[in-house]
Design a protein around this motif. Structure first.
Motif, mmCIF file in Angstrom:
data_model
loop_
_atom_site.group_PDB
_atom_site.id
_atom_site.type_symbol
_atom_site.label_atom_id
_atom_site.label_comp_id
_atom_site.label_asym_id
_atom_site.label_seq_id
_atom_site.Cartn_x
_atom_site.Cartn_y
_atom_site.Cartn_z
ATOM 1 N N UNK A 1 -4.016 1.677 -2.691
ATOM 2 C CA UNK A 1 -3.312 0.532 -3.016
ATOM 3 C C UNK A 1 -1.998 0.511 -3.601
ATOM 4 N N UNK A 2 -1.040 -0.375 -3.332
ATOM 5 C CA UNK A 2 0.360 0.019 -3.952
ATOM 6 C C UNK A 2 0.540 0.271 -5.387
ATOM 7 N N UNK A 3 -0.209 -0.284 -6.214
ATOM 8 C CA UNK A 3 -0.011 -0.183 -7.539
ATOM 9 C C UNK A 3 -0.935 0.865 -8.066
ATOM 10 N N UNK A 4 -1.438 2.076 -7.251
ATOM 11 C CA UNK A 4 -2.319 3.160 -7.723
ATOM 12 C C UNK A 4 -1.306 4.102 -8.170
ATOM 13 N N UNK B 1 0.840 -1.119 0.023
ATOM 14 C CA UNK B 1 0.070 -0.063 0.082
ATOM 15 C C UNK B 1 0.986 1.197 -0.071
ATOM 16 N N UNK B 2 0.243 2.333 -0.208
ATOM 17 C CA UNK B 2 0.754 3.583 0.259
ATOM 18 C C UNK B 2 -0.015 4.464 1.283
ATOM 19 N N UNK B 3 0.625 4.910 2.052
ATOM 20 C CA UNK B 3 -0.191 5.722 3.116
ATOM 21 C C UNK B 3 0.125 7.150 2.724
ATOM 22 N N UNK C 1 3.632 7.363 1.306
ATOM 23 C CA UNK C 1 4.838 6.598 1.991
ATOM 24 C C UNK C 1 4.452 5.189 1.378
ATOM 25 N N UNK C 2 5.227 4.408 0.652
ATOM 26 C CA UNK C 2 5.180 2.943 0.553
ATOM 27 C C UNK C 2 5.379 2.019 1.592
#
Length: 543
Positions: free
Chosen positions: A153-156, A90-92, A131-132
């Protein structure tokens, strides 16, 4: 043929670029997370979201990319640890106040994705960093003042842009939005009309160029009676004159949705002043506003209280030196509400007892209410204050204040309370307009009023508001109704509520005036709210 093909390719390329730009402003896809350490609550990232526990700071501007994400609510001074668990990479999204930017720039992999990405009342501009984090459990260690606005989501794909939202310090002070604070809402917004109930072109609006503003609506039997200020103006004359050539109309309805215009109660002259001071040479009834009907049981007739202005053509504000007139219904009994009315005289006006804060607008509204046997209080107001009387009549500041007068009867005489009470700043320090008072089922007084525009150079809540009082003298801090969370927002600037009418089962009707900036005509709307008696009991204990 080749030229046509090039044009086609160019248009397709442009269309793709526009599509990317549009997609970049759509909501980012949320990622899931779980709080595994730390006593934290979450919030939905949207307008009015309450982002800090124990504070009044709310979101008032928000980039659409963030809309609908789930944020984490911290205390303003956070000392607890925070651990989050992710099922996927994810990314915060971290909202960082600009003076704290250096704290997050030092973090590895922190990427600025939105500059000036949101506005939070009373706080500096906010930049949003991504931040990933990989799948698993992580401790979130960030120093300084910040807020977690969501997890995506991390791939966003997060395209950078400057949203250019203003500094939250322009909203000063912060304010409490009903349903978006640490406190339970006293009223639930349960619905209403998604479009105006009286709008341009509807029967009865003929001859009204600029629509409506404040006044009062009451219910007698099964009929609603509305007395709005009609911004009549004149055909072919600029819109500014709509607020000069005014009149008081009488409208009726069986459901507060479908309205019929019955009559004109009062018509202003629309005549501009010939001098700049409060001079009897001027027409002191050039503009008429804010008609407030009140039934006097002792006299068995309706009394009307309304505002008459001198109007300047060259000084801002053009409404000057307000005076409150009292009139009486010619027909006795409750059925006399429709008039005709006869003027009795002026009950309060600029004079030796005025204070500089009453300003150039003088006495700008009036509403009386009973606080005991043969004891009445009345809200009166002032605007565009003078710092001292040396500033009279042109040099004014900003502020829309209310104060209290007292009398032993509705007829008067009315006496201003002293400076230990007036002006009343407990509701809001500098903006309360056109308060109307009623009582809730337990006898608690409630004042509803215009909470001030987010427009015309102001940064005010742009919502209707209410304040509570046990005795009618001491009033609580305002709470603001975000009715657009349950009713389609057809307005740009919210203005004045005309009523809080009980309908049974703790449901109340509010008729209100508001402004669509694309239209000269200012319409009327309606919303329903429901009182929570358990919350009322808690509120009363705190008064």
């Amino acid at each position: 043929m080749i030229k046509t093909r090039y044009i086609f390719i160019l248009l397709c390329t442009l269309g793709c670029l526009l599509g990317v730009a549009q997609n970049s402003n759509q909501s980012w896809k949320a990622g899931s997370f779980k709080i595994v350490e730390g006593n934290y609550e979450t919030f939905k990232t949207t307008q009015y979201a309450h982002v800090f526990k124990g504070s009044k700071h709310n979101i008032v501007r928000l980039a659409p990319e963030l809309e609908g994400l789930t944020g984490i609510k911290f205390p303003l001074e956070n000392t607890e640890s925070l651990k989050l668990k992710f099922k996927e990479s994810v990314k915060i999204l971290i909202g960082v106040f600009k003076e704290q930017d250096s704290n997050i720039k030092d973090l590895i992999n922190a990427k600025l994705v939105l500059e000036n990405g949101l506005t939070i009342t009373g706080l500096s501009p906010v930049n949003v960093y991504a931040i990933p984090y990989s799948r698993g459990t992580h401790s979130i260690n960030i120093s300084g003042l910040f807020t977690i606005l969501g997890v995506v989501k991390g791939n966003e794909t997060l395209n950078f842009r400057n949203a250019e939202f203003p500094d939250g310090n322009l909203w000063n002070p912060t304010f409490i939005v009903e349903g978006f604070s640490d406190e339970k809402p006293l009223f639930d917004i349960i619905g209403g009309q998604n479009t105006p109930v009286v709008d341009e072109g509807m029967p009865g609006t003929e001859g009204i160029q600029g629509g409506f503003e404040g006044g009062r609506c009451v219910k007698v039997g099964d009929t609603y009676h509305m007395f709005p200020t009609e911004r009549a103006g004149e055909v072919g004359v600029e819109a500014y004159y709509d607020r000069v050539k005014t009149r008081i109309g009488h409208w009726t309805s069986k459901d507060a949705i479908h309205w019929k215009r019955e009559s004109t109660i009062y018509q202003a002259s629309g005549t501009y002043a010939v001098t700049e001071d409060d001079n009897p040479m001027n027409d002191r009834r050039a503009a008429i506003w804010s008609y407030m009907p009140v039934f006097n049981k002792k006299a068995n007739k309706w009394y009307g209280y309304y505002l008459a202005y001198t109007v300047s053509k060259t000084i801002d504000p053009n409404h000057s030196f307000g005076r409150i007139w009292r009139c009486e219904s010619v027909v006795d009994g409750i059925e006399g509400i429709g008039g005709p009315y006869k003027d009795v005289g002026i009950i309060i006006e600029p004079g030796l007892n005025s204070e500089p804060w009453e300003g150039r607008q003088g006495v700008a509204s009036f509403f009386p209410y009973n606080v005991g046997e043969d004891k009445w209080l009345g809200f009166y107001s002032g605007a565009y204050p003078f710092k001292t009387w040396d500033d009279y009549p042109k040099k004014t500041g900003k502020g829309w204040f209310v104060a209290l007068a007292e009398s032993n009867s509705l007829e008067g005489p009315w006496k201003r309370l002293d400076a230990s009470i007036n002006p009343i700043k407990s509701m809001h320090p500098f903006f309360v307009e056109n308060p109307i008072v009623s009582q809730l089922p337990d006898g608690t007084y409630i004042a509803i009023f215009d909470g001030g525009p987010d427009g015309w150079g102001h940064h005010l809540p742009n919502m209707m508001a209410y304040s509570l009082s046990k005795d009618g003298l001491n009033w609580s801090e305002a709470r603001y109704w975000p009715i657009e969370t349950k009713v389609d927002k057809w307005w740009d600037i919210m203005r004045t509520p005309l009523c809080l009418i009980p309908e049974g089962n703790d449901v109340y009707t509010i008729v209100y005036a508001a402004i669509d900036l694309e239209k000269r005509f200012h319409p009327m709307g309606i919303v329903k709210v429901k009182l929570n008696r358990d919350v009322l009991a808690e509120c009363v204990q705190k008064l």
